[in-house]
Design an enzyme around this catalytic site. Structure first.
Site, PDB file in Angstrom:
ATOM      1  N   ASP A 202      30.523  46.904  31.897  1.00 15.26           N
ATOM      2  CA  ASP A 202      29.586  48.037  31.987  1.00 15.26           C
ATOM      3  C   ASP A 202      28.472  47.996  30.933  1.00 15.26           C
ATOM      4  O   ASP A 202      27.500  48.730  31.036  1.00 15.26           O
ATOM      5  CB  ASP A 202      30.350  49.371  31.901  1.00 15.26           C
ATOM      6  CG  ASP A 202      31.185  49.515  30.629  1.00 15.26           C
ATOM      7  OD1 ASP A 202      32.261  50.164  30.694  1.00 15.26           O
ATOM      8  OD2 ASP A 202      30.789  48.969  29.577  1.00 15.26           O
TER       9      ASP A 202
ATOM     10  N   CYS B   1      14.353  30.041  43.445  1.00 14.75           N
ATOM     11  CA  CYS B   1      14.593  29.104  44.558  1.00 14.75           C
ATOM     12  C   CYS B   1      14.964  29.827  45.843  1.00 14.75           C
ATOM     13  O   CYS B   1      15.342  29.163  46.824  1.00 14.75           O
ATOM     14  CB  CYS B   1      15.711  28.133  44.152  1.00 14.75           C
ATOM     15  SG  CYS B   1      17.345  28.886  44.237  1.00 14.75           S
TER      16      CYS B   1
ATOM     17  N   HIS C 172      34.355  38.883  30.561  1.00 19.32           N
ATOM     18  CA  HIS C 172      34.388  38.942  32.030  1.00 19.32           C
ATOM     19  C   HIS C 172      32.991  39.122  32.624  1.00 19.32           C
ATOM     20  O   HIS C 172      32.840  39.440  33.805  1.00 19.32           O
ATOM     21  CB  HIS C 172      35.330  40.067  32.499  1.00 19.32           C
ATOM     22  CG  HIS C 172      36.762  39.774  32.222  1.00 19.32           C
ATOM     23  ND1 HIS C 172      37.746  40.743  32.242  1.00 19.32           N
ATOM     24  CD2 HIS C 172      37.396  38.625  31.902  1.00 19.32           C
ATOM     25  CE1 HIS C 172      38.914  40.191  31.945  1.00 19.32           C
ATOM     26  NE2 HIS C 172      38.733  38.909  31.727  1.00 19.32           N
TER      27      HIS C 172
ATOM     28  N   CYS D  23      17.185  34.699  44.719  1.00 18.08           N
ATOM     29  CA  CYS D  23      16.738  34.124  43.436  1.00 18.08           C
ATOM     30  C   CYS D  23      15.223  34.015  43.425  1.00 18.08           C
ATOM     31  O   CYS D  23      14.648  33.419  44.342  1.00 18.08           O
ATOM     32  CB  CYS D  23      17.351  32.740  43.263  1.00 18.08           C
ATOM     33  SG  CYS D  23      16.700  31.829  41.849  1.00 18.08           S
TER      34      CYS D  23
HETATM   35  C1  BV8 Z   1      46.154  41.233  38.081  1.00 14.21           C
HETATM   36  C2  BV8 Z   1      46.554  40.149  37.076  1.00 14.21           C
HETATM   37  C3  BV8 Z   1      48.046  39.970  37.021  1.00 14.21           C
HETATM   38  N1  BV8 Z   1      45.912  38.870  37.518  1.00 14.21           N
HETATM   39  C4  BV8 Z   1      45.419  38.025  36.584  1.00 14.21           C
HETATM   40  O1  BV8 Z   1      45.501  38.205  35.375  1.00 14.21           O
HETATM   41  C5  BV8 Z   1      44.695  36.834  37.156  1.00 14.21           C
HETATM   42  C6  BV8 Z   1      45.718  35.746  37.546  1.00 14.21           C
HETATM   43  C7  BV8 Z   1      46.432  35.182  36.396  1.00 14.21           C
HETATM   44  C8  BV8 Z   1      45.957  34.190  35.613  1.00 14.21           C
HETATM   45  N2  BV8 Z   1      46.880  33.936  34.633  1.00 14.21           N
HETATM   46  C9  BV8 Z   1      47.944  34.757  34.765  1.00 14.21           C
HETATM   47  C10 BV8 Z   1      49.110  34.892  33.992  1.00 14.21           C
HETATM   48  C11 BV8 Z   1      50.035  35.836  34.365  1.00 14.21           C
HETATM   49  C12 BV8 Z   1      49.767  36.647  35.517  1.00 14.21           C
HETATM   50  C13 BV8 Z   1      48.588  36.522  36.263  1.00 14.21           C
HETATM   51  C14 BV8 Z   1      47.679  35.577  35.878  1.00 14.21           C
HETATM   52  N3  BV8 Z   1      43.716  36.330  36.192  1.00 14.21           N
HETATM   53  C15 BV8 Z   1      42.626  35.697  36.713  1.00 14.21           C
HETATM   54  O2  BV8 Z   1      42.402  35.555  37.892  1.00 14.21           O
HETATM   55  C16 BV8 Z   1      41.626  35.168  35.684  1.00 14.21           C
HETATM   56  C17 BV8 Z   1      40.340  36.043  35.648  1.00 14.21           C
HETATM   57  C18 BV8 Z   1      40.649  37.404  35.221  1.00 14.21           C
HETATM   58  C19 BV8 Z   1      39.324  38.219  35.122  1.00 14.21           C
HETATM   59  C20 BV8 Z   1      39.027  38.943  36.413  1.00 14.21           C
HETATM   60  N4  BV8 Z   1      37.875  39.830  36.250  1.00 14.21           N
HETATM   61  C21 BV8 Z   1      37.936  41.077  35.763  1.00 14.21           C
HETATM   62  N5  BV8 Z   1      36.820  41.843  35.597  1.00 14.21           N
HETATM   63  C22 BV8 Z   1      35.546  41.359  36.123  1.00 14.21           C
HETATM   64  C23 BV8 Z   1      35.447  41.756  37.547  1.00 14.21           C
HETATM   65  C24 BV8 Z   1      35.105  43.216  37.699  1.00 14.21           C
HETATM   66  O3  BV8 Z   1      35.198  43.969  36.726  1.00 14.21           O
HETATM   67  O4  BV8 Z   1      34.753  43.585  38.807  1.00 14.21           O
HETATM   68  S1  BV8 Z   1      39.488  41.718  35.306  1.00 14.21           S
HETATM   69  C25 BV8 Z   1      39.266  43.458  35.282  1.00 14.21           C
HETATM   70  O5  BV8 Z   1      40.560  44.003  35.453  1.00 14.21           O
HETATM   71  C26 BV8 Z   1      41.091  44.364  34.193  1.00 14.21           C
HETATM   72  C27 BV8 Z   1      41.409  45.821  34.232  1.00 14.21           C
HETATM   73  O6  BV8 Z   1      42.216  46.080  33.128  1.00 14.21           O
HETATM   74  P1  BV8 Z   1      41.803  47.241  32.069  1.00 14.21           P
HETATM   75  O7  BV8 Z   1      40.404  47.060  31.640  1.00 14.21           O
HETATM   76  O8  BV8 Z   1      42.882  47.267  31.068  1.00 14.21           O
HETATM   77  O9  BV8 Z   1      41.798  48.569  32.964  1.00 14.21           O
HETATM   78  P2  BV8 Z   1      43.041  49.323  33.624  1.00 14.21           P
HETATM   79  O10 BV8 Z   1      42.448  50.304  34.567  1.00 14.21           O
HETATM   80  O11 BV8 Z   1      44.060  48.347  34.097  1.00 14.21           O
HETATM   81  O12 BV8 Z   1      43.723  50.110  32.396  1.00 14.21           O
HETATM   82  C28 BV8 Z   1      43.001  51.122  31.737  1.00 14.21           C
HETATM   83  C29 BV8 Z   1      43.847  51.501  30.534  1.00 14.21           C
HETATM   84  O13 BV8 Z   1      43.105  52.466  29.790  1.00 14.21           O
HETATM   85  C30 BV8 Z   1      43.953  53.558  29.483  1.00 14.21           C
HETATM   86  N6  BV8 Z   1      43.078  54.737  29.363  1.00 14.21           N
HETATM   87  C31 BV8 Z   1      42.531  55.472  30.375  1.00 14.21           C
HETATM   88  N7  BV8 Z   1      41.744  56.450  29.848  1.00 14.21           N
HETATM   89  C32 BV8 Z   1      41.774  56.295  28.475  1.00 14.21           C
HETATM   90  C33 BV8 Z   1      41.163  56.978  27.382  1.00 14.21           C
HETATM   91  N8  BV8 Z   1      40.355  58.041  27.562  1.00 14.21           N
HETATM   92  N9  BV8 Z   1      41.415  56.531  26.112  1.00 14.21           N
HETATM   93  C34 BV8 Z   1      42.260  55.470  25.896  1.00 14.21           C
HETATM   94  N10 BV8 Z   1      42.866  54.763  26.917  1.00 14.21           N
HETATM   95  C35 BV8 Z   1      42.623  55.184  28.176  1.00 14.21           C
HETATM   96  C36 BV8 Z   1      44.984  53.620  30.607  1.00 14.21           C
HETATM   97  O14 BV8 Z   1      46.153  54.253  30.150  1.00 14.21           O
HETATM   98  C37 BV8 Z   1      45.188  52.123  30.896  1.00 14.21           C
HETATM   99  O15 BV8 Z   1      46.191  51.581  30.058  1.00 14.21           O
HETATM  100  C38 BV8 Z   1      40.034  44.074  33.151  1.00 14.21           C
HETATM  101  O16 BV8 Z   1      40.303  42.812  32.595  1.00 14.21           O
HETATM  102  C39 BV8 Z   1      38.764  44.033  33.986  1.00 14.21           C
HETATM  103  O17 BV8 Z   1      37.756  43.270  33.383  1.00 14.21           O
HETATM  104  N11 BV8 Z   1      41.160  33.867  36.092  1.00 14.21           N
HETATM  105  C40 BV8 Z   1      42.010  32.818  36.199  1.00 14.21           C
HETATM  106  O18 BV8 Z   1      43.161  32.866  35.871  1.00 14.21           O
HETATM  107  O19 BV8 Z   1      41.386  31.704  36.714  1.00 14.21           O
HETATM  108  C41 BV8 Z   1      42.172  30.505  36.759  1.00 14.21           C
HETATM  109  C42 BV8 Z   1      41.238  29.485  36.281  1.00 14.21           C
HETATM  110  C43 BV8 Z   1      41.374  29.043  34.983  1.00 14.21           C
HETATM  111  C44 BV8 Z   1      40.495  28.042  34.531  1.00 14.21           C
HETATM  112  C45 BV8 Z   1      39.492  27.545  35.390  1.00 14.21           C
HETATM  113  C46 BV8 Z   1      39.386  28.037  36.708  1.00 14.21           C
HETATM  114  C47 BV8 Z   1      40.253  29.052  37.143  1.00 14.21           C
HETATM  115 ZN    ZN Z   2      18.026  29.920  42.222  1.00 14.93          ZN
END
Ligand code: BV8
Ligand code: ZN
Length: 249
Positions: A110, A156, A125, A153
């Site tokens: 964001d 291109c 990310h 783009c």
């Molecule tokens: C679902 C999860 C299990 N899956 C993964 O992790 C996957 C698969 C995986 C890889 N390794 C692993 C190992 C184990 C298990 C799974 C995997 N990971 C991937 O795919 C990664 C890529 C991961 C990144 C994906 N993109 C994002 N974001 C951009 C997009 C977009 O935003 O649209 S991830 C996205 O989701 C995640 C969300 O999590 P949070 O930000 O924590 O948000 P959430 O809502 O879950 O939680 C909010 C928290 O805030 C708290 N809260 C709420 N209000 C408040 C408040 N007021 N104050 C304080 N706290 C508060 C809540 O209580 C809560 O705890 C963030 O990372 C966010 O960026 N890539 C990859 O592995 O590629 C391979 C590779 C490697 C090398 C070369 C080629 C390929």
């Molecule tokens: Zn281009």
């Protein structure tokens, strides 16, 4: 957490921060919740009935790029209406105190940390404000102005995609290496507003515990315990917009 418990936990956290030479912060969607940006968990990981992993993935893009742009344009439009909250500003004040010995690693796309005035921000990310050409790979800052569902783009005429890391895609190597180094070298790791479920981002927490000098002190700030709590030396459970400013008092 009662106020008394929170005060005692804040004292311990503030004590470790006073001793810390290097500080690293990992943030997630929760730090922007009080600004009005919906978290992933809050929507049960769904957008308009689509599993986020389905729209935020290369497969989702190949299947329906228009739908993917509608998803990101909706989030760009939302972020265009919000402002950073006191949690973001408290992290700016922390950077002022630790300067180059401070790093802010965010999973958020964001851009609110930069809006608040943070400078050493590692957007592991990507960003909603950038596009990348699927043909010539040029990356451009587009701010949050509306882009339409099939932007082209200017160089291109290739199809543009959001410059964001989708599920199944690797993180930008230079930014990820800097994030790993910051976690490995810090004395205190603040984990703010993340469910710590997504990898490899969540791996920064155990990495900090295997720290270069000493195992870092891990301070979790969240509404509730999470996957990160097992590594936390102290948990400050409350809204980050209220808790983080107290950490600097
Ligand atoms: C679902 C999860 C299990 N899956 C993964 O992790 C996957 C698969 C995986 C890889 N390794 C692993 C190992 C184990 C298990 C799974 C995997 N990971 C991937 O795919 C990664 C890529 C991961 C990144 C994906 N993109 C994002 N974001 C951009 C997009 C977009 O935003 O649209 S991830 C996205 O989701 C995640 C969300 O999590 P949070 O930000 O924590 O948000 P959430 O809502 O879950 O939680 C909010 C928290 O805030 C708290 N809260 C709420 N209000 C408040 C408040 N007021 N104050 C304080 N706290 C508060 C809540 O209580 C809560 O705890 C963030 O990372 C966010 O960026 N890539 C990859 O592995 O590629 C391979 C590779 C490697 C090398 C070369 C080629 C390929
Ligand atoms: Zn281009």
């Amino acid at each position: 957490m009662t106020d008394a418990e929170l005060d005692a936990a804040l004292d311990r956290a503030a004590h470790w921060l006073r001793l810390a030479e290097r500080v690293c912060v990992l943030t997630g969607a929760g730090v922007s919740a009080e600004s009005g940006v919906p978290t992933f968990r809050a929507s049960d990981g769904l957008w308009e009935g689509h599993r986020i992993e389905d729209v935020a993935s290369p497969d989702g893009w190949d299947r329906n790029p228009l739908l993917v742009w509608q998803f990101y344009n909706a989030r760009r439009a939302n972020v265009a209406t919000v402002k950073p909250n006191p949690g973001h500003f408290a992290l700016v004040a922390m950077e002022d105190r630790w300067r180059e010995r401070f790093a802010l690693v965010t999973q958020n796309v964001d851009g609110l940390h930069l809006d608040a005035g943070s400078t050493n921000v590692l957007e592991i990310h990507g960003s909603l404000r950038q596009t990348r050409c699927t043909v010539c790979e040029s990356v451009a800052n587009r701010g949050l102005e509306p882009l339409g569902d099939a932007p082209e783009c200017p160089q291109c005429r290739g199809r543009l995609r959001p410059h964001i890391v989708w599920f199944g895609e690797g993180l930008p190597q230079d930014i990820w290496s800097a994030a790993r180094l910051a976690a490995y070298q810090c004395h205190v790791l603040l984990v703010v507003g993340t469910s710590a479920v997504v990898h490899p981002a969540a791996s920064l927490i155990p990495l900090a515990k295997r720290g270069e000098v000493t195992p870092a002190k891990v301070i979790e700030v969240n509404l509730t315990p999470t996957e990160a709590s097992a590594y936390a030396d102290v948990g400050l459970y409350g809204p980050s917009g209220a808790v983080l400013p107290k950490l600097l008092q």
